[in-house]
Design a protein around this motif. Structure first.
Motif, PDB file in Angstrom:
ATOM      1  N   GLU A  18      22.382  42.440 -39.698  1.00 38.07           N
ATOM      2  CA  GLU A  18      23.053  42.772 -38.446  1.00 38.07           C
ATOM      3  C   GLU A  18      22.374  43.977 -37.801  1.00 38.07           C
ATOM      4  OE1 GLU A  18      27.222  44.510 -38.019  1.00 38.07           O
ATOM      5  OE2 GLU A  18      27.475  42.381 -37.474  1.00 38.07           O
ATOM      6  N   LEU A  19      22.075  43.852 -36.499  1.00 37.10           N
ATOM      7  CA  LEU A  19      21.366  44.900 -35.772  1.00 37.10           C
ATOM      8  C   LEU A  19      22.266  45.686 -34.839  1.00 37.10           C
ATOM      9  CD1 LEU A  19      18.278  42.726 -34.804  1.00 37.10           C
ATOM     10  CD2 LEU A  19      18.460  44.326 -36.718  1.00 37.10           C
ATOM     11  N   LEU A  20      23.339  45.063 -34.350  1.00 35.10           N
ATOM     12  CA  LEU A  20      24.222  45.697 -33.376  1.00 35.10           C
ATOM     13  C   LEU A  20      25.610  45.103 -33.522  1.00 35.10           C
ATOM     14  CD1 LEU A  20      23.627  46.453 -29.729  1.00 35.10           C
ATOM     15  CD2 LEU A  20      25.389  44.789 -30.248  1.00 35.10           C
ATOM     16  N   ARG A  21      26.635  45.940 -33.376  1.00 38.33           N
ATOM     17  CA  ARG A  21      28.020  45.446 -33.417  1.00 38.33           C
ATOM     18  C   ARG A  21      28.836  46.170 -32.364  1.00 38.33           C
ATOM     19  NH1 ARG A  21      31.998  42.784 -36.426  1.00 38.33           N
ATOM     20  NH2 ARG A  21      30.356  41.932 -37.724  1.00 38.33           N
ATOM     21  N   ALA A  22      29.537  45.401 -31.558  1.00 35.79           N
ATOM     22  CA  ALA A  22      30.512  45.887 -30.587  1.00 35.79           C
ATOM     23  C   ALA A  22      31.671  44.893 -30.659  1.00 35.79           C
ATOM     24  CB  ALA A  22      29.899  45.919 -29.190  1.00 35.79           C
ATOM     25  N   PRO A  23      32.862  45.245 -30.188  1.00 39.06           N
ATOM     26  CA  PRO A  23      33.977  44.301 -30.276  1.00 39.06           C
ATOM     27  C   PRO A  23      33.682  42.948 -29.620  1.00 39.06           C
ATOM     28  CG  PRO A  23      34.804  46.467 -29.755  1.00 39.06           C
ATOM     29  CD  PRO A  23      33.297  46.543 -29.664  1.00 39.06           C
ATOM     30  N   SER A  24      32.937  42.954 -28.533  1.00 41.06           N
ATOM     31  CA  SER A  24      32.715  41.721 -27.791  1.00 41.06           C
ATOM     32  C   SER A  24      31.571  40.868 -28.323  1.00 41.06           C
ATOM     33  CB  SER A  24      32.440  42.038 -26.317  1.00 41.06           C
ATOM     34  OG  SER A  24      31.270  42.834 -26.214  1.00 41.06           O
ATOM     35  N   MET A  25      30.708  41.461 -29.179  1.00 40.42           N
ATOM     36  CA  MET A  25      29.585  40.680 -29.711  1.00 40.42           C
ATOM     37  C   MET A  25      28.951  41.400 -30.883  1.00 40.42           C
ATOM     38  SD  MET A  25      26.191  41.295 -27.436  1.00 40.42           S
ATOM     39  CE  MET A  25      26.794  41.755 -25.837  1.00 40.42           C
ATOM     40  N   SER A  26      28.174  40.642 -31.648  1.00 39.11           N
ATOM     41  CA  SER A  26      27.290  41.236 -32.638  1.00 39.11           C
ATOM     42  C   SER A  26      25.962  40.499 -32.550  1.00 39.11           C
ATOM     43  CB  SER A  26      27.876  41.178 -34.050  1.00 39.11           C
ATOM     44  OG  SER A  26      28.102  39.853 -34.455  1.00 39.11           O
ATOM     45  N   VAL A  27      24.891  41.208 -32.913  1.00 36.68           N
ATOM     46  CA  VAL A  27      23.544  40.661 -32.830  1.00 36.68           C
ATOM     47  C   VAL A  27      22.857  40.924 -34.162  1.00 36.68           C
ATOM     48  CG1 VAL A  27      21.316  40.777 -31.639  1.00 36.68           C
ATOM     49  CG2 VAL A  27      23.440  41.134 -30.355  1.00 36.68           C
ATOM     50  N   HIS A  43      31.311  29.405 -38.327  1.00 30.80           N
ATOM     51  CA  HIS A  43      31.789  30.736 -37.969  1.00 30.80           C
ATOM     52  C   HIS A  43      33.001  30.617 -37.058  1.00 30.80           C
ATOM     53  CE1 HIS A  43      27.953  32.085 -39.553  1.00 30.80           C
ATOM     54  NE2 HIS A  43      27.367  31.210 -38.773  1.00 30.80           N
ATOM     55  N   THR A  44      33.796  31.674 -36.997  1.00 35.50           N
ATOM     56  CA  THR A  44      34.971  31.673 -36.122  1.00 35.50           C
ATOM     57  C   THR A  44      34.624  32.164 -34.722  1.00 35.50           C
ATOM     58  OG1 THR A  44      35.572  33.883 -36.915  1.00 35.50           O
ATOM     59  CG2 THR A  44      36.592  31.999 -38.030  1.00 35.50           C
ATOM     60  N   GLU A  45      33.343  32.377 -34.463  1.00 34.07           N
ATOM     61  CA  GLU A  45      32.882  32.873 -33.167  1.00 34.07           C
ATOM     62  C   GLU A  45      31.822  31.923 -32.591  1.00 34.07           C
ATOM     63  OE1 GLU A  45      34.301  35.590 -35.989  1.00 34.07           O
ATOM     64  OE2 GLU A  45      32.319  34.689 -36.116  1.00 34.07           O
ATOM     65  N   ASP A  46      31.694  31.914 -31.265  1.00 34.93           N
ATOM     66  CA  ASP A  46      30.581  31.204 -30.637  1.00 34.93           C
ATOM     67  C   ASP A  46      29.294  31.894 -31.077  1.00 34.93           C
ATOM     68  OD1 ASP A  46      32.216  29.428 -29.241  1.00 34.93           O
ATOM     69  OD2 ASP A  46      32.192  30.619 -27.406  1.00 34.93           O
ATOM     70  N   GLU A  47      28.206  31.110 -31.100  1.00 33.09           N
ATOM     71  CA  GLU A  47      26.946  31.633 -31.627  1.00 33.09           C
ATOM     72  C   GLU A  47      25.768  31.130 -30.796  1.00 33.09           C
ATOM     73  OE1 GLU A  47      25.051  31.742 -36.116  1.00 33.09           O
ATOM     74  OE2 GLU A  47      26.562  30.255 -35.617  1.00 33.09           O
ATOM     75  N   GLY A  78      33.474  27.342 -35.019  1.00 34.08           N
ATOM     76  CA  GLY A  78      34.062  26.350 -35.904  1.00 34.08           C
ATOM     77  C   GLY A  78      33.212  25.125 -36.184  1.00 34.08           C
ATOM     78  N   GLU A  79      32.093  24.947 -35.491  1.00 36.56           N
ATOM     79  CA  GLU A  79      31.285  23.734 -35.670  1.00 36.56           C
ATOM     80  C   GLU A  79      30.340  23.865 -36.867  1.00 36.56           C
ATOM     81  OE1 GLU A  79      29.834  21.131 -32.359  1.00 36.56           O
ATOM     82  OE2 GLU A  79      27.931  22.076 -32.930  1.00 36.56           O
ATOM     83  N   GLU A  80      30.338  22.848 -37.728  1.00 34.49           N
ATOM     84  CA  GLU A  80      29.378  22.785 -38.845  1.00 34.49           C
ATOM     85  C   GLU A  80      27.982  22.737 -38.247  1.00 34.49           C
ATOM     86  OE1 GLU A  80      29.393  22.494 -42.227  1.00 34.49           O
ATOM     87  OE2 GLU A  80      31.547  22.455 -42.563  1.00 34.49           O
ATOM     88  N   HIS A  81      27.054  23.474 -38.832  1.00 38.27           N
ATOM     89  CA  HIS A  81      25.668  23.449 -38.365  1.00 38.27           C
ATOM     90  C   HIS A  81      24.776  24.093 -39.416  1.00 38.27           C
ATOM     91  CE1 HIS A  81      27.153  27.416 -37.268  1.00 38.27           C
ATOM     92  NE2 HIS A  81      25.891  27.848 -37.255  1.00 38.27           N
ATOM     93  N   ARG A  82      23.506  23.731 -39.391  1.00 41.42           N
ATOM     94  CA  ARG A  82      22.534  24.396 -40.256  1.00 41.42           C
ATOM     95  C   ARG A  82      21.139  24.008 -39.840  1.00 41.42           C
ATOM     96  NH1 ARG A  82      25.615  22.773 -43.587  1.00 41.42           N
ATOM     97  NH2 ARG A  82      25.809  24.715 -44.695  1.00 41.42           N
ATOM     98  N   PHE A  83      20.189  24.882 -40.191  1.00 39.62           N
ATOM     99  CA  PHE A  83      18.784  24.592 -39.947  1.00 39.62           C
ATOM    100  C   PHE A  83      18.258  23.746 -41.096  1.00 39.62           C
ATOM    101  CE2 PHE A  83      19.408  28.486 -37.459  1.00 39.62           C
ATOM    102  CZ  PHE A  83      18.859  28.093 -36.249  1.00 39.62           C
ATOM    103  N   VAL A  84      17.490  22.714 -40.756  1.00 42.93           N
ATOM    104  CA  VAL A  84      16.883  21.823 -41.743  1.00 42.93           C
ATOM    105  C   VAL A  84      15.405  21.656 -41.388  1.00 42.93           C
ATOM    106  CG1 VAL A  84      19.062  20.589 -42.198  1.00 42.93           C
ATOM    107  CG2 VAL A  84      17.494  19.736 -40.447  1.00 42.93           C
ATOM    108  N   GLU A  85      14.675  21.014 -42.282  1.00 42.12           N
ATOM    109  CA  GLU A  85      13.248  20.753 -42.045  1.00 42.12           C
ATOM    110  C   GLU A  85      12.517  22.046 -41.658  1.00 42.12           C
ATOM    111  OE1 GLU A  85      12.868  17.562 -39.204  1.00 42.12           O
ATOM    112  OE2 GLU A  85      14.403  16.382 -40.229  1.00 42.12           O
ATOM    113  N   GLU A 100      30.753  38.902 -35.106  1.00 43.60           N
ATOM    114  CA  GLU A 100      30.852  38.053 -36.299  1.00 43.60           C
ATOM    115  C   GLU A 100      31.954  38.541 -37.239  1.00 43.60           C
ATOM    116  OE1 GLU A 100      28.003  36.170 -39.741  1.00 43.60           O
ATOM    117  OE2 GLU A 100      27.583  38.190 -39.047  1.00 43.60           O
ATOM    118  N   HIS A 101      32.662  37.584 -37.818  1.00 41.26           N
ATOM    119  CA  HIS A 101      33.730  37.800 -38.799  1.00 41.26           C
ATOM    120  C   HIS A 101      34.966  38.481 -38.225  1.00 41.26           C
ATOM    121  CE1 HIS A 101      31.078  36.334 -41.850  1.00 41.26           C
ATOM    122  NE2 HIS A 101      30.243  37.357 -41.710  1.00 41.26           N
ATOM    123  N   THR A 102      35.087  38.526 -36.898  1.00 44.20           N
ATOM    124  CA  THR A 102      36.305  39.110 -36.341  1.00 44.20           C
ATOM    125  C   THR A 102      37.430  38.089 -36.366  1.00 44.20           C
ATOM    126  OG1 THR A 102      35.728  38.474 -34.079  1.00 44.20           O
ATOM    127  CG2 THR A 102      35.057  40.683 -34.809  1.00 44.20           C
TER     128      THR A 102
END
Length: 114
Positions: A18-27, A43-47, A78-85, A100-102
């Motif tokens: 994690e590089l940055l955290r504020a209530p409205s976002m994390s990067v 995750h419970t947040e949009d990404e 909430g959407e299942e996702h992952r990097f493959v290949e 993240e994780h809020t």
């Protein structure tokens, strides 16, 4: 101001920093070495992923997308996702909104008062 440059992939597994955290976002930065698995869970947040280097595919129930330098990829909360290949070490910037994780639910958007 804080600067970040993608590190060389030296780990044998995915690494998130994690590089940055504020209530409205994390990067953060996410590095997945070629040939390894992406262990993330929904995750419970949009990404948003911004691909800096490497190549892979992002898979989700709605389909898949190329994860190549310059790509900007969105995954709703909430959407299942992952990097493959993962053919080349994958370096991405990850933006979570809210942070993240809020577990927060974004506030309903109301039209401006007149």
């Amino acid at each position: 101001m804080r600067s970040w440059y993608p590190p060389a992939a030296t780990a044998s597994a995915a690494v998130y920093d994690e590089l940055l955290r504020a209530p409205s976002m994390s990067v953060g930065s996410y590095v997945i070495p070629a040939g390894t698995a992406d262990p993330q869970q929904p995750h419970t947040e949009d990404e948003v992923y911004i691909v800096l280097a490497g190549s892979a595919r992002l898979e989700a129930p709605g389909g898949s997308a190329a994860a190549v330098p310059g790509a900007v990829l969105f995954v709703p909360a909430g959407e299942e996702h992952r990097f493959v290949e993962i053919a080349d070490d994958l370096h991405v910037i990850v933006v979570f909104s809210p942070a993240e994780h809020t577990g927060a639910t974004p506030a309903a958007v109301s039209p401006p008062a007149r």
